[in-house]
Motif scaffolding. Structure first.
Motif, short mmCIF file in Angstrom:
data_model
loop_
_atom_site.label_atom_id
_atom_site.label_comp_id
_atom_site.label_asym_id
_atom_site.label_seq_id
_atom_site.Cartn_x
_atom_site.Cartn_y
_atom_site.Cartn_z
N LYS A 10 -100.24 81.14 -128.37
CA LYS A 10 -101.66 81.87 -128.12
C LYS A 10 -102.49 81.60 -129.21
O LYS A 10 -102.23 82.28 -130.32
N ASN A 12 -106.49 81.73 -130.80
CA ASN A 12 -108.06 82.29 -130.44
C ASN A 12 -109.09 81.02 -130.76
O ASN A 12 -108.65 80.49 -131.90
N TYR A 35 -109.32 81.94 -125.76
CA TYR A 35 -108.06 81.43 -126.36
C TYR A 35 -107.38 80.19 -125.55
O TYR A 35 -107.91 80.22 -124.33
N TYR A 37 -103.59 77.98 -125.25
CA TYR A 37 -102.24 77.71 -125.51
C TYR A 37 -101.94 76.36 -125.99
O TYR A 37 -102.19 75.47 -125.35
#
Length: 104
Positions: A10, A12, A35, A37
């Motif tokens: 993850k 940001n 955010y 992935y």
């Protein structure tokens, strides 16, 4: 291209915004957008010659979904919660988006 869930992290994403610096002019203040992935591939440090001497540059390559919405100039929190990297290059492929960053 399918990404393996176990290798995704993850990250940001911050958008650059301008604010008064309190002195003269304006300064860039990253604001949190959300955010994503991504699969992160850290790059080796590179020693480069610049006008004021030698400088070590660090960066990373990220592979994420094509519709992630990340663009050049955005900031990312790869190594922590705060923005620590800036996107320098974004390449769109049929199945994914590849982003190159440099530490700030």
């Amino acid at each position: 291209m399918q990404r393996t869930q176990g290798r995704l992290r993850k990250i940001n994403v911050y958008s650059p915004a301008e604010a008064d610096s309190g002195y003269v002019g304006r300064q860039v203040v990253p604001t949190l957008v959300g955010y994503v992935y991504a699969e992160v591939f850290p790059e080796k440090s590179v020693l480069s010659d610049e006008r004021d001497g030698k400088r070590t540059k660090y960066g990373a390559t990220l592979v994420l979904r094509r519709d992630a919405g990340v663009k050049c100039g955005d900031y990312m929190g790869i190594y922590g919660e705060s923005p620590d990297s800036r996107v320098t290059e974004a390449a769109i492929y049929p199945g994914h988006l590849t982003v190159r960053t440099e530490r700030v």
